[in-house]
Structure formats: structure tokens, C-alpha cells
Design a protein around this motif. Structure first.
Motif, mmCIF file in Angstrom:
data_model
loop_
_atom_site.group_PDB
_atom_site.id
_atom_site.type_symbol
_atom_site.label_atom_id
_atom_site.label_comp_id
_atom_site.label_asym_id
_atom_site.label_seq_id
_atom_site.Cartn_x
_atom_site.Cartn_y
_atom_site.Cartn_z
ATOM 1 N N GLY A 104 0.790 -1.222 0.000
ATOM 2 C CA GLY A 104 0.000 0.000 0.000
ATOM 3 C C GLY A 104 0.821 1.269 0.000
ATOM 4 O O GLY A 104 0.337 2.328 0.387
ATOM 5 N N SER A 105 2.070 1.177 -0.457
ATOM 6 C CA SER A 105 2.917 2.358 -0.510
ATOM 7 C C SER A 105 2.573 3.200 -1.727
ATOM 8 O O SER A 105 2.197 2.670 -2.767
ATOM 9 N N ALA A 106 2.706 4.500 -1.589
ATOM 10 C CA ALA A 106 2.427 5.416 -2.698
ATOM 11 C C ALA A 106 3.603 5.385 -3.667
ATOM 12 O O ALA A 106 4.499 6.207 -3.615
ATOM 13 N N ASP A 107 3.583 4.411 -4.563
ATOM 14 C CA ASP A 107 4.657 4.266 -5.545
ATOM 15 C C ASP A 107 4.483 5.333 -6.635
ATOM 16 O O ASP A 107 3.499 6.078 -6.632
ATOM 17 N N PRO A 108 5.430 5.438 -7.561
ATOM 18 C CA PRO A 108 5.329 6.485 -8.597
ATOM 19 C C PRO A 108 4.030 6.451 -9.402
ATOM 20 O O PRO A 108 3.501 7.505 -9.764
ATOM 21 N N ASP A 109 3.491 5.267 -9.687
ATOM 22 C CA ASP A 109 2.234 5.193 -10.434
ATOM 23 C C ASP A 109 1.068 5.762 -9.625
ATOM 24 O O ASP A 109 0.212 6.479 -10.160
ATOM 25 N N ILE A 110 1.032 5.430 -8.344
ATOM 26 C CA ILE A 110 -0.021 5.965 -7.463
ATOM 27 C C ILE A 110 0.108 7.479 -7.370
ATOM 28 O O ILE A 110 -0.884 8.212 -7.477
ATOM 29 N N LEU A 111 1.332 7.976 -7.164
ATOM 30 C CA LEU A 111 1.539 9.423 -7.046
ATOM 31 C C LEU A 111 1.154 10.145 -8.340
ATOM 32 O O LEU A 111 0.618 11.252 -8.304
ATOM 33 N N ARG A 112 1.391 9.521 -9.488
ATOM 34 C CA ARG A 112 0.993 10.120 -10.767
ATOM 35 C C ARG A 112 -0.528 10.272 -10.827
ATOM 36 O O ARG A 112 -1.052 11.322 -11.205
ATOM 37 N N VAL A 113 -1.262 9.227 -10.427
ATOM 38 C CA VAL A 113 -2.729 9.286 -10.425
ATOM 39 C C VAL A 113 -3.208 10.361 -9.454
ATOM 40 O O VAL A 113 -4.110 11.150 -9.779
ATOM 41 N N ILE A 114 -2.609 10.417 -8.289
ATOM 42 C CA ILE A 114 -2.991 11.413 -7.286
ATOM 43 C C ILE A 114 -2.797 12.823 -7.841
ATOM 44 O O ILE A 114 -3.670 13.685 -7.692
ATOM 45 N N ARG A 115 -1.660 13.060 -8.504
ATOM 46 C CA ARG A 115 -1.400 14.386 -9.085
ATOM 47 C C ARG A 115 -2.359 14.688 -10.233
ATOM 48 O O ARG A 115 -2.919 15.787 -10.311
ATOM 49 N N GLU A 116 -2.535 13.723 -11.137
ATOM 50 C CA GLU A 116 -3.387 13.951 -12.310
ATOM 51 C C GLU A 116 -4.831 14.264 -11.930
ATOM 52 O O GLU A 116 -5.498 15.062 -12.586
ATOM 53 N N HIS A 117 -5.319 13.626 -10.874
ATOM 54 C CA HIS A 117 -6.719 13.799 -10.476
ATOM 55 C C HIS A 117 -6.878 14.745 -9.290
ATOM 56 O O HIS A 117 -7.994 14.904 -8.778
ATOM 57 N N HIS A 118 -5.770 15.346 -8.851
ATOM 58 C CA HIS A 118 -5.791 16.323 -7.742
ATOM 59 C C HIS A 118 -6.454 15.742 -6.492
ATOM 60 O O HIS A 118 -7.303 16.371 -5.865
ATOM 61 N N LEU A 119 -6.043 14.514 -6.146
ATOM 62 C CA LEU A 119 -6.619 13.837 -4.987
ATOM 63 C C LEU A 119 -5.851 14.191 -3.718
ATOM 64 O O LEU A 119 -4.622 14.201 -3.722
ATOM 65 N N PRO A 120 -6.550 14.446 -2.631
ATOM 66 C CA PRO A 120 -5.839 14.561 -1.361
ATOM 67 C C PRO A 120 -5.307 13.186 -0.958
ATOM 68 O O PRO A 120 -5.956 12.169 -1.216
ATOM 69 N N LEU A 121 -4.125 13.180 -0.358
ATOM 70 C CA LEU A 121 -3.493 11.927 0.068
ATOM 71 C C LEU A 121 -3.439 11.887 1.590
ATOM 72 O O LEU A 121 -2.757 12.699 2.210
ATOM 73 N N LEU A 122 -4.195 10.980 2.175
ATOM 74 C CA LEU A 122 -4.112 10.717 3.604
ATOM 75 C C LEU A 122 -2.968 9.726 3.774
ATOM 76 O O LEU A 122 -3.109 8.538 3.476
#
Length: 196
Positions: free
Chosen positions: A84-102
Motif C-alpha cells: 500500500g505504498s504510494a509508488d510512482p504510479d499511485i503518485l501520478r494518479v494522485i497528481r493527475e486527479h488532484h486527490l488529497p493523500l491521507l
């Protein structure tokens, strides 16, 4: 909600994905929880990047911004011991969709507060993370702070990151709260992570 003593949950997360169920179906279920008034925000934890992106699109179409919850800290864990680590693919999705990261384990389970291995298997104990801890120690010395405070301040320098902490003592809580007052430069943030 009566058993929790609240009328509305601030954030409701699906902890694990069920890849056998279509994302649209899960999105509809989450939206139903919001429409029924049980939760103000909805999201997921530990989903693969492609399904997180699909969920973010479905929720955005209905006017909701998903919350993502993944492990995110200056120290990256050994994936054999922490999922469940925020790997580069997860971080890319978070940035692209402007998601808050808890972000959970935002202080790497106390890794930055220790000066050496604690004798047990530590998923954060790697050469790269020990180098990062050494840079936190050095910068903390310059700033009159603590290494774990500097590591949490690094986390806070990322937009839309909501770090979760797990202090066991008032002193640990105070050290974590001190990160709110510690402003790092972009050069310091980059140096802590990369050493450049």
C-alpha cells in the motif's frame, strides 16, 4: 452512526480493493453512502493505480473528489514487508486527479527518531533510508529541531497531503506538531530525498 457517536463520518475509505467487482459498482456504493448522509468524503486505500484512476474519474463525474490513502513518507518501505505504498504510479494518479493523500506511516513508524536498528525487522531500515535519516539529523541540527520533525515537515511540503501520525506520548505529539511550524525550502526538500 449512533454507535460511533457522530452523525456523519468525515472520511470513509474502502481499505482494500475487490478486483472482481467493477469500479463503477464500487463508486456507486460509495456515492450512496454520501447521498444517504453517512459520510462527507469518500475514497480508498491500497488500490492499484489503474483502478484508483478509474474511481477518481467516476466520482469526479458525480461532483466528488476521492481521497486516497497510502503509505507516504521520506522513508520508503521494503515492499516485501509493507503493502500500500504510494509508488510512482499511485503518485501520478494522485497528481493527475488532484486527490488529497491521507498518508499513513508518515513518520515511518519512528524510523527517523531512532539512531540505529531497534533489533526487530524494520521495513524502513535500508541504506537509502539510513542516508535520508542522516540528512534529517544534519538538517535538524541546523534548524534546532529533531530528525523526526524534519521528516514530517518534508511530508507536509507536498500539496494536498494529510499525514497521519501515531504518537504514544505527549512529547512525541509535541515533536510532530512542531513540523507545522517548520518551513523547508524546495532545495531542502529535494536534498532530504535525493541528497543532491
Amino acid at each position: 452512526m449512533a454507535c460511533l457517536g457522530v452523525e456523519v463520518i468525515d472520511v470513509l475509505l474502502l481499505h482494500c480493493d475487490d478486483p472482481a467487482r467493477p469500479v463503477a459498482e464500487l463508486a456507486e456504493t460509495l456515492l450512496g453512502v454520501v447521498k444517504a448522509g453517512y459520510a462527507a468524503r469518500i475514497g480508498v486505500s491500497n488500490w492499484p493505480a489503474d483502478r484508483l484512476a478509474t474511481l477518481a474519474r467516476h466520482l469526479a463525474e458525480e461532483g466528488h473528489r476521492a481521497v486516497a490513502s497510502y503509505q507516504f513518507s521520506l522513508a520508503t518501505p521494503d515492499p516485501a514487508h509493507v503493502s500500500g505504498s504510494a509508488d510512482p504510479d499511485i503518485l501520478r494518479v494522485i497528481r493527475e486527479h488532484h486527490l488529497p493523500l491521507l498518508s499513513w506511516s508518515s513518520q515511518a513508524r519512528g524510523f527517523f527518531a531512532r539512531t540505529a536498528s531497534n533489533g526487530s525487522v524494520d521495513p524502513f531500515d535500508s541504506e537509502r533510508n539510513r542516508d535520508r535519516r542522516a540528512r534529517c539529523v544534519a538538517l535538524a541540527g541546523q534548524l534546532g529541531s529533531r530528525p523526526e520533525t524534519v521528516a514530517l515537515a518534508w511530508n507536509l511540503q507536498h500539496p494536498d497531503v494529510w499525514p497521519s501520525i501515531g504518537p504514544r506520548t505527549t512529547e512525541q505529539l509535541d515533536r510532530s506538531l512542531a513540523a507545522l511550524r517548520l518551513s523547508l525550502t524546495s532545495e531542502q526538500v529535494r536534498w532530504l530525498e535525493h541528497g543532491d
